[in-house]
Write a protein that holds these residues in place. Structure first.
Motif, mmCIF file in Angstrom:
data_model
loop_
_atom_site.group_PDB
_atom_site.id
_atom_site.type_symbol
_atom_site.label_atom_id
_atom_site.label_comp_id
_atom_site.label_asym_id
_atom_site.label_seq_id
_atom_site.Cartn_x
_atom_site.Cartn_y
_atom_site.Cartn_z
ATOM 1 N N ARG A 199 0.859 -1.179 0.000
ATOM 2 C CA ARG A 199 0.000 0.000 0.000
ATOM 3 C C ARG A 199 0.896 1.230 0.000
ATOM 4 N NH1 ARG A 199 -4.313 2.608 -1.840
ATOM 5 N NH2 ARG A 199 -4.977 4.279 -0.439
ATOM 6 N N SER A 200 0.800 2.039 -1.066
ATOM 7 C CA SER A 200 1.655 3.207 -1.224
ATOM 8 C C SER A 200 0.833 4.485 -1.188
ATOM 9 C CB SER A 200 2.424 3.138 -2.551
ATOM 10 O OG SER A 200 3.286 2.025 -2.586
ATOM 11 N N MET A 201 1.266 5.398 -0.333
ATOM 12 C CA MET A 201 0.661 6.723 -0.263
ATOM 13 C C MET A 201 1.659 7.726 -0.841
ATOM 14 S SD MET A 201 -2.098 5.720 1.201
ATOM 15 C CE MET A 201 -2.895 7.310 1.543
ATOM 16 N N ASP A 202 1.166 8.557 -1.751
ATOM 17 C CA ASP A 202 2.008 9.563 -2.418
ATOM 18 C C ASP A 202 3.125 8.920 -3.235
ATOM 19 O OD1 ASP A 202 0.581 11.788 -1.531
ATOM 20 O OD2 ASP A 202 1.701 11.880 0.340
ATOM 21 N N ALA A 203 2.803 7.833 -3.936
ATOM 22 C CA ALA A 203 3.767 7.239 -4.857
ATOM 23 C C ALA A 203 3.945 8.164 -6.063
ATOM 24 C CB ALA A 203 3.285 5.863 -5.298
ATOM 25 N N PHE A 204 4.981 7.911 -6.862
ATOM 26 C CA PHE A 204 5.278 8.767 -8.011
ATOM 27 C C PHE A 204 4.762 8.130 -9.294
ATOM 28 C CE2 PHE A 204 9.162 8.658 -5.215
ATOM 29 C CZ PHE A 204 8.709 9.665 -4.372
ATOM 30 N N HIS A 220 5.018 15.254 -16.702
ATOM 31 C CA HIS A 220 5.725 15.477 -15.443
ATOM 32 C C HIS A 220 5.204 14.500 -14.393
ATOM 33 C CE1 HIS A 220 2.613 18.169 -13.256
ATOM 34 N NE2 HIS A 220 2.020 17.461 -14.173
ATOM 35 N N PRO A 221 5.916 14.334 -13.274
ATOM 36 C CA PRO A 221 5.483 13.391 -12.234
ATOM 37 C C PRO A 221 4.537 14.054 -11.231
ATOM 38 C CG PRO A 221 7.667 14.200 -11.715
ATOM 39 C CD PRO A 221 7.284 14.834 -13.014
ATOM 40 N N ILE A 222 3.646 13.230 -10.649
ATOM 41 C CA ILE A 222 2.756 13.675 -9.583
ATOM 42 C C ILE A 222 2.698 12.576 -8.514
ATOM 43 C CG2 ILE A 222 1.338 15.056 -11.157
ATOM 44 C CD1 ILE A 222 -0.806 12.842 -10.905
ATOM 45 N N ASN A 223 2.069 12.895 -7.391
ATOM 46 C CA ASN A 223 1.845 11.915 -6.329
ATOM 47 C C ASN A 223 0.506 11.214 -6.516
ATOM 48 O OD1 ASN A 223 3.528 14.219 -4.414
ATOM 49 N ND2 ASN A 223 4.177 12.097 -4.390
ATOM 50 N N ILE A 224 0.478 9.901 -6.268
ATOM 51 C CA ILE A 224 -0.747 9.114 -6.364
ATOM 52 C C ILE A 224 -0.791 8.135 -5.190
ATOM 53 C CG2 ILE A 224 -0.916 9.232 -8.891
ATOM 54 C CD1 ILE A 224 0.353 6.411 -8.934
ATOM 55 N N ASN A 225 -1.973 7.603 -4.905
ATOM 56 C CA ASN A 225 -2.144 6.535 -3.924
ATOM 57 C C ASN A 225 -2.565 5.266 -4.664
ATOM 58 O OD1 ASN A 225 -1.655 8.437 -1.906
ATOM 59 N ND2 ASN A 225 -3.839 8.875 -1.644
ATOM 60 N N LEU A 226 -1.927 4.156 -4.342
ATOM 61 C CA LEU A 226 -2.288 2.913 -5.011
ATOM 62 C C LEU A 226 -1.950 1.723 -4.126
ATOM 63 C CD1 LEU A 226 0.223 1.640 -7.698
ATOM 64 C CD2 LEU A 226 0.829 3.412 -6.053
ATOM 65 N N ARG A 253 -0.682 -7.130 -10.156
ATOM 66 C CA ARG A 253 -1.966 -6.420 -10.276
ATOM 67 C C ARG A 253 -1.952 -5.210 -9.343
ATOM 68 N NH1 ARG A 253 -7.818 -7.022 -10.418
ATOM 69 N NH2 ARG A 253 -8.524 -4.885 -10.088
ATOM 70 N N GLN A 254 -2.453 -4.084 -9.825
ATOM 71 C CA GLN A 254 -2.536 -2.891 -9.002
ATOM 72 C C GLN A 254 -3.966 -2.354 -8.988
ATOM 73 O OE1 GLN A 254 0.058 0.053 -10.826
ATOM 74 N NE2 GLN A 254 -1.538 0.767 -12.194
ATOM 75 N N TRP A 255 -4.254 -1.510 -7.977
ATOM 76 C CA TRP A 255 -5.534 -0.823 -7.847
ATOM 77 C C TRP A 255 -5.247 0.667 -7.763
ATOM 78 C CZ3 TRP A 255 -4.342 -5.472 -5.789
ATOM 79 C CH2 TRP A 255 -5.225 -6.522 -6.021
ATOM 80 N N LEU A 256 -5.570 1.366 -8.855
ATOM 81 C CA LEU A 256 -5.283 2.795 -8.957
ATOM 82 C C LEU A 256 -6.395 3.477 -9.728
ATOM 83 C CD1 LEU A 256 -3.501 5.376 -8.872
ATOM 84 C CD2 LEU A 256 -2.323 4.493 -10.902
ATOM 85 N N GLU A 257 -6.865 4.591 -9.202
ATOM 86 C CA GLU A 257 -7.842 5.425 -9.895
ATOM 87 C C GLU A 257 -7.367 6.864 -9.844
ATOM 88 O OE1 GLU A 257 -12.654 6.497 -9.955
ATOM 89 O OE2 GLU A 257 -11.858 4.885 -8.688
ATOM 90 N N LEU A 258 -7.331 7.513 -11.017
ATOM 91 C CA LEU A 258 -6.847 8.881 -11.123
ATOM 92 C C LEU A 258 -7.742 9.661 -12.073
ATOM 93 C CD1 LEU A 258 -4.588 11.009 -10.542
ATOM 94 C CD2 LEU A 258 -3.389 10.100 -12.532
ATOM 95 N N ASP A 259 -8.314 10.721 -11.567
ATOM 96 C CA ASP A 259 -9.169 11.598 -12.372
ATOM 97 C C ASP A 259 -10.285 10.811 -13.059
ATOM 98 O OD1 ASP A 259 -9.831 14.186 -13.346
ATOM 99 O OD2 ASP A 259 -8.894 13.713 -15.271
#
Length: 700
Positions: free
Chosen positions: A513-518, A535-541, A567-573
């Motif tokens: 579990r990653s908080m503020d991953a790149f 460019h890079p941003i922070n994400i949670n996944l 397998r990952q779980w990521l939702e962005l915008d």
């Protein structure tokens, strides 16, 4: 997707290979017995023959002497045939892990060429730590520890290694090592010259809605990169009784010339030809020293110190030969300095082993970016950025056996003071101070000699590379920009791992579990005209990986099979990036009489998401090598081929913030190489130092 003809070739080749393996094999040689590991976790045999690989808690230990890998070439060749380790274009990766550290005789590897320079005949064992504890920086996902053989040869030793490679263009490397051993002293000098030439082709298409209309921004690339990198290193080691010390100085010059001949297009407008030329001039100085002493027969004191300074000067010119667009010129100069120290004490405690230490560093990096085109400077301004970081860490680790149970526990405290300035003014939004406490624990149980299970937990903080923290932007094309993000926060990561072994099988499961991953994204950049910014941003996944490994020698044939899922779980915008990726690796090592050695490695993976990028599938890729030793193993000649059927897929897509990116890329994968190694009385270096701050070196 592979064509029918490629499938037929694959089936025919596998049938022939299977026949050779089963009907052309002789008897395997006896493997050399591994050294006894004292005060460590119980061992479980994974492979009974060569190379002998054992599981020690969550560490895979492979014994190289006497195996069919002892004369395969250099350390990269050895690592590529071991479980869970992969090597591509001289880059070492661990399956399912990121940010690995590599140690050679207790010291951190500071130069990627060290693995090319280390001969397989000088390697004693390779340890892969899949759950590194508090003794290593919290960013470390896995640790590779290489121990060389202790051959005490007096006098002069000479080793020369020559590599000639042909892919789309020719590349050549030569490494010469001289060392003189007299009594308790060792003096050494190394020199390397690497002339590398690559050619990569591709195209990029960006599709988005701009001012209410569907818009396409694209470009083609034909990247030709010629680089010449040198290295000169000299130092000494001294060892007597329980004390040892040493130091060395290394100088690295680099000259690179990049040229891209391509085109740009915007909607239905005619393509515009462009030409990008980049000149790179860089050098670095490194001074490293260590001291080690064992006193009272149980206390081990170790110190490492590093000083590194580096400079890089880049100049970029983008021209449009057939258009009225003006030339876009820019320059950037980067200066970096690192001072670091590491001190630890190891001793027995409570029927176990205890280590306490400190790891401290000071880093200063400045980047002077100058945009020389007045029109472009309106949205890509010149800037002078300055970053200083002071890091102080204290750590403690303890391990002990309780019958069939094993316990490892550690705690690491880090204080970080980061100061960021833009044009000599402090940026309070980016500058920060952190107090970090990262624990780790591992519990293992041994059922019998062939079955073991272990469960581990680790908390980590990952700092972004300095190149991603910069606020400067780079001109890529008329409508495209690339840059960093000074607002990036440190990644906080929680990781749980499960290991299990049974006879020749090994199972690894990992949940993170990653908080503020790149993650890299593309989005519109505010400007007077259309500009797309990468460019890079922070994400949670969250991510989950599962790998099953089987390895069991069959006479002279050593197969190694790995199948896995990521397998990952990521939702962005509002967009989900959850497509799983399946992969397989099938390595084969065939040892024949009279010093012949053949390797055949096959791999593939399906399309899937990693962070914000979806990689295309590559179902079948194959590499092979044939080698032979001469003159009582003093001469080693090997011919290798990579991506034989030219099936490696390097395409990817990205869909972020309403911009869909389709990248078609043809890398320099397919080729052949000739490796010639000559040895005259080679023996092990006694240098026991390690990098005082490996992570900071990587970030620089």
């Amino acid at each position: 997707m592979l064509q029918i003809f490629a499938h037929m070739k694959t089936k025919i080749f596998l049938s022939l290979l299977t026949s050779i393996l089963y009907y052309g094999m002789g008897h395997a040689q006896n493997s050399e017995t591994a050294d006894t590991l004292t005060q460590q976790l119980q061992e479980v045999v994974v492979t009974a023959k060569q190379p002998a690989t054992k599981l020690v808690g969550t560490t895979l230990v492979s014994t190289i002497p006497g195996s069919n890998l002892a004369d395969i070439g250099n350390a990269l060749d050895v690592l590529n045939q071991l479980p869970m380790i992969r090597v591509q274009d001289n880059e070492v990766t661990v399956i399912g892990k990121s940010n690995i550290e590599i140690y050679i005789d207790g010291r951190s590897m500071r130069d990627e060429q060290e693995l090319q320079q280390l001969l397989s005949s000088n390697i004693k064992k390779v340890e892969l730590l899949m759950a590194p504890g508090a003794m290593y920086e919290s960013t470390t996902g896995a640790v590779l520890k290489i121990t060389t053989k202790r051959n005490f040869v007096q006098g002069l030793s000479v080793t020369d290694q020559f590599i000639l490679e042909r892919r789309r263009k020719w590349s050549v490397m030569d490494f010469l090592s001289l060392s003189y051993n007299a009594g308790h002293w060792e003096f050494f000098a190394d020199g390397t010259i690497n002339h590398n030439n690559t050619l990569i082709k591709g195209s990029t298409t960006n599709t988005l809605v701009y001012q209410g209309k569907e818009t396409i921004v694209g470009g083609s690339q034909n990247n030709d990169y010629l680089a010449t990198v040198g290295s000169v290193k000299a130092g000494f080691n001294y060892a007597k009784d329980n004390q040892s010390l040493g130091a060395y100085y290394r100088y690295n010059p680099e000259r690179g010339n990049f040229k891209n001949t391509g085109s740009e297009w915007y909607n239905d407008e005619p393509e515009i030809q462009d030409e990008i030329k980049k000149q790179i001039r860089a050098h670095s100085h490194l001074v490293s020293a260590y001291y080690e002493n064992m006193f009272a027969d149980k206390y081990l004191l170790h110190f490492d110190g590093d000083f590194k300074s580096s400079f890089q000067n880049n100049s970029v010119a983008t021209t449009y030969p057939d258009a009225s667009h003006p030339v876009v010129n820019s320059t950037d100069k980067r200066n970096s300095t690192l001072v670091a120290g590491k001190l630890y004490l190891n001793f027995p405690l409570w029927n176990g082993e205890f280590t306490v230490g400190t790891q401290d560093s000071y880093t200063h990096t400045s980047l002077d970016y100058q945009m020389l085109n007045p029109e472009v400077e309106e949205y890509i301004p010149s800037s002078l950025t300055d970053a200083k970081q002071t890091s102080v860490a204290l750590y403690a680790a303890w391990s002990r056996m309780f019958g069939k149970f094993s316990l490892n526990a550690g705690l690491r405290y880090e204080y970080v003071n980061y100061e960021f300035k833009v044009n000599n003014e402090r940026d309070d939004d980016v500058s920060r101070r952190h107090n970090l406490l990262t624990p780790d624990i591992s519990l293992g149980y041994s059922f019998n000699d062939e079955s073991q299970i272990s469960l581990s937990y680790k908390m980590a903080t990952v700092k972004p590379p300095y190149s991603q923290l910069t606020g400067s932007l780079s001109y890529v094309g008329i409508h495209q920009i690339e840059g960093g993000n000074p607002m990036l926060r440190d990644e906080r990561m929680h990781e749980v791992q499960l290991f299990g072994t049974w006879k020749g099988f090994m199972l690894q499961a990992d949940f993170t579990r990653s908080m503020d991953a790149f993650a890299s994204v593309k989005q519109l950049y505010p400007a007077d005209n259309l500009q797309v910014l990468l460019h890079p941003i922070n994400i949670n996944l969250s991510s989950f990986s599962l790998y099953l490994v089987w390895s069991k020698p069959v006479k002279r044939w050593t197969p190694d099979v790995t199948v896995g899922l990521n397998r990952q779980w990521l939702e962005l915008d509002g967009t989900k990036y959850n497509k799983p990726m399946f992969s397989y690796f099938f390595n084969n090592t065939l040892s024949l009489p009279h010093g012949w050695l053949i390797t055949a490695n096959i791999s593939g993976y399906t399309s899937g998401d990693m962070r914000t990028t979806r990689f295309g599938k590559s179902l079948f890729t194959m590499d092979m090598s044939v080698g032979k030793t001469f003159f009582n193993k003093s001469l080693n000649v090997k011919l290798s081929a990579t991506d034989i059927f030219n099936t490696a897929n390097n395409d990817w897509t990205m869909n972020t913030f309403g911009i869909f990116v389709d990248k078609k890329q043809s890398n320099d994968n397919r080729g052949i190489a000739l490796n010639i190694i000559y040895k005259f009385q080679p023996y092990k270096s006694k240098y026991k130092g390690s990098s005082a701050s490996e992570t900071e070196l990587k970030r620089l």
